[in-house]
Motif scaffolding. Structure first.
Motif, mmCIF file in Angstrom:
data_model
loop_
_atom_site.group_PDB
_atom_site.id
_atom_site.type_symbol
_atom_site.label_atom_id
_atom_site.label_comp_id
_atom_site.label_asym_id
_atom_site.label_seq_id
_atom_site.Cartn_x
_atom_site.Cartn_y
_atom_site.Cartn_z
ATOM 1 N N UNK A 57 -14.321 -8.636 6.316
ATOM 2 C CA UNK A 57 -13.050 -8.103 6.805
ATOM 3 C C UNK A 57 -13.277 -7.187 8.001
ATOM 4 N N UNK A 58 -14.274 -6.336 7.914
ATOM 5 C CA UNK A 58 -14.545 -5.382 8.979
ATOM 6 C C UNK A 58 -14.934 -6.098 10.269
ATOM 7 N N UNK A 59 -15.758 -7.127 10.165
ATOM 8 C CA UNK A 59 -16.170 -7.867 11.359
ATOM 9 C C UNK A 59 -15.028 -8.663 11.959
ATOM 10 N N UNK A 60 -14.051 -9.028 11.119
ATOM 11 C CA UNK A 60 -12.933 -9.837 11.605
ATOM 12 C C UNK A 60 -11.880 -9.011 12.325
ATOM 13 N N UNK A 61 -11.662 -7.768 11.884
ATOM 14 C CA UNK A 61 -10.556 -6.988 12.445
ATOM 15 C C UNK A 61 -10.933 -6.267 13.727
ATOM 16 N N UNK A 62 -12.213 -5.962 13.921
ATOM 17 C CA UNK A 62 -12.586 -5.231 15.131
ATOM 18 C C UNK A 62 -14.065 -5.402 15.425
ATOM 19 N N UNK A 63 -14.375 -5.422 16.695
ATOM 20 C CA UNK A 63 -15.769 -5.437 17.125
ATOM 21 C C UNK A 63 -16.151 -4.107 17.784
ATOM 22 N N UNK A 64 -15.182 -3.213 17.889
ATOM 23 C CA UNK A 64 -15.395 -1.945 18.582
ATOM 24 C C UNK A 64 -15.493 -0.793 17.595
ATOM 25 N N UNK A 65 -16.210 0.229 17.982
ATOM 26 C CA UNK A 65 -16.323 1.410 17.147
ATOM 27 C C UNK A 65 -15.010 2.175 17.158
ATOM 28 N N UNK A 66 -14.559 2.614 15.995
ATOM 29 C CA UNK A 66 -13.312 3.366 15.884
ATOM 30 C C UNK A 66 -13.400 4.260 14.660
ATOM 31 N N UNK A 67 -12.495 5.245 14.596
ATOM 32 C CA UNK A 67 -12.480 6.129 13.427
ATOM 33 C C UNK A 67 -12.205 5.338 12.160
ATOM 34 N N UNK A 69 -12.949 2.191 11.619
ATOM 35 C CA UNK A 69 -14.150 1.423 11.303
ATOM 36 C C UNK A 69 -15.211 2.295 10.649
ATOM 37 N N UNK A 70 -15.391 3.506 11.166
ATOM 38 C CA UNK A 70 -16.384 4.418 10.611
ATOM 39 C C UNK A 70 -16.019 4.839 9.185
ATOM 40 N N UNK A 71 -14.728 5.172 8.973
ATOM 41 C CA UNK A 71 -14.282 5.562 7.640
ATOM 42 C C UNK A 71 -14.390 4.416 6.659
ATOM 43 N N UNK A 72 -14.024 3.234 7.138
ATOM 44 C CA UNK A 72 -14.107 2.029 6.311
ATOM 45 C C UNK A 72 -15.555 1.777 5.900
ATOM 46 N N UNK A 73 -16.465 1.878 6.865
ATOM 47 C CA UNK A 73 -17.881 1.632 6.587
ATOM 48 C C UNK A 73 -18.425 2.653 5.594
ATOM 49 N N UNK A 74 -18.056 3.904 5.778
ATOM 50 C CA UNK A 74 -18.527 4.950 4.868
ATOM 51 C C UNK A 74 -18.039 4.708 3.452
ATOM 52 N N UNK A 75 -16.779 4.341 3.309
ATOM 53 C CA UNK A 75 -16.174 4.159 1.990
ATOM 54 C C UNK A 75 -16.843 3.013 1.227
ATOM 55 N N UNK A 76 -17.155 1.940 1.948
ATOM 56 C CA UNK A 76 -17.662 0.751 1.262
ATOM 57 C C UNK A 76 -19.177 0.581 1.320
ATOM 58 N N UNK A 77 -19.851 1.277 2.216
ATOM 59 C CA UNK A 77 -21.276 1.013 2.378
ATOM 60 C C UNK A 77 -22.164 2.254 2.326
ATOM 61 N N UNK A 78 -21.680 3.400 2.764
ATOM 62 C CA UNK A 78 -22.532 4.575 2.844
ATOM 63 C C UNK A 78 -22.404 5.516 1.648
#
Length: 269
Positions: A57-67, A69-78
């Motif tokens: 989902x993350x790769x599909x919605x955006x390829x650019x760094x954004x707040x 994207x960072x929050x999403x990544x932290x919630x699900x991966x970090x």
């Protein structure tokens, strides 16, 4: 016992084919409902495959760094709860695609009742001995399979920390059960009861193909078992017009797989 089971299966298939023949004689036109169900099945499986994980989902919605994207990544991966969150995302996707939207299609699109698609407890009392028999057969098989490296690499899907089964593992099992309701409804309810008037007993085998495919990536033995389970559970849904005994046997086997795997890894020692 074997003879009675064989007769039950063959009679169920025969009755389904006879009903389908009568329906087709009365309704010879193109069946748009069947076309829509099969198209939605293909679309639904595609959505679950490509958007059933946060990474896709993350790769599909955006390829650019954004707040976001960072929050999403932290919630699900970090975060320490990342794995649990990813699994809940997966289950949420399945429940929406396999259960919520099909119910909406049935109620709003087809103007039909959900219980006509197996979402009811019809004939549960009559057919439960068959499911108990299946469970008795499956438990020793699962126990033996749980000793293999391939099995232990996959199960349990949610791997808790040792001595910390509560509450996350129990919450996971509740969510896992809802997932099985969605899966059974989609393949043994929405599909089979939605296309049986055109395909008859062959609806069971049509539904078994995508059901087998969602097991790709698991062990070879489990994928083969999914074909057998798809035929058996599909036939019993066709007979009883209910998915819920299928839910019970499916979840019972799944939780047994998890518990055997945890036991093999020393969680209860």
């Amino acid at each position: 016992m074997f003879k009675k089971t064989k007769e039950l299966i063959l009679n169920t298939w025969k009755n389904a084919n006879q009903s389908a023949t009568v329906h087709q004689v009365k309704n010879p036109e193109i069946d748009i409902k069947v076309i829509l169900i099969l198209i939605y099945t293909a679309v639904g499986l595609t959505v679950v495959k490509y958007f059933g994980s946060p990474a896709c989902f993350l790769s599909a919605i955006t390829q650019n760094s954004s707040d976001f994207q960072k929050g999403f990544y932290t919630y699900f991966f970090s975060s320490t709860m990342g794995n649990f969150h990813r699994l809940l995302w997966w289950i949420s996707t399945i429940v929406i695609i396999y259960l919520v939207i099909p119910i909406g299609i049935i109620r709003l699109g087809f103007k039909e009742k959900v219980r006509e698609y197996g979402f009811c407890f019809a004939n549960v009392k009559n057919d439960y001995p068959l499911y108990l028999t299946m469970l008795i057969i499956m438990i020793p098989i699962v126990f033996i399979a749980s000793s293999t490296k391939g099995f232990q690499a996959i199960y349990p899907i949610f791997k808790p920390e040792k001595n910390h089964l509560f509450p996350l593992f129990f919450l996971w099992q509740m969510a896992y059960l809802v997932q099985f309701i969605a899966v059974e409804f989609f393949f043994r309810g929405f599909m089979i009861h939605g296309i049986k008037n055109r395909f008859g007993a062959y609806a069971v085998f049509v539904s078994t193909i995508p059901y087998c495919m969602i097991h790709f990536g698991k062990t070879f033995e489990e994928t083969i078992a999914a074909i057998i389970a798809g035929i058996i559970l599909g036939t019993l849904s066709l007979k009883s017009r209910s998915i819920f005994l299928g839910v019970i046997i499916h979840y019972s086997v799944a939780i047994t797989m998890d518990l055997f795997s945890l036991w093999r890894k020393g969680f209860f020692s």
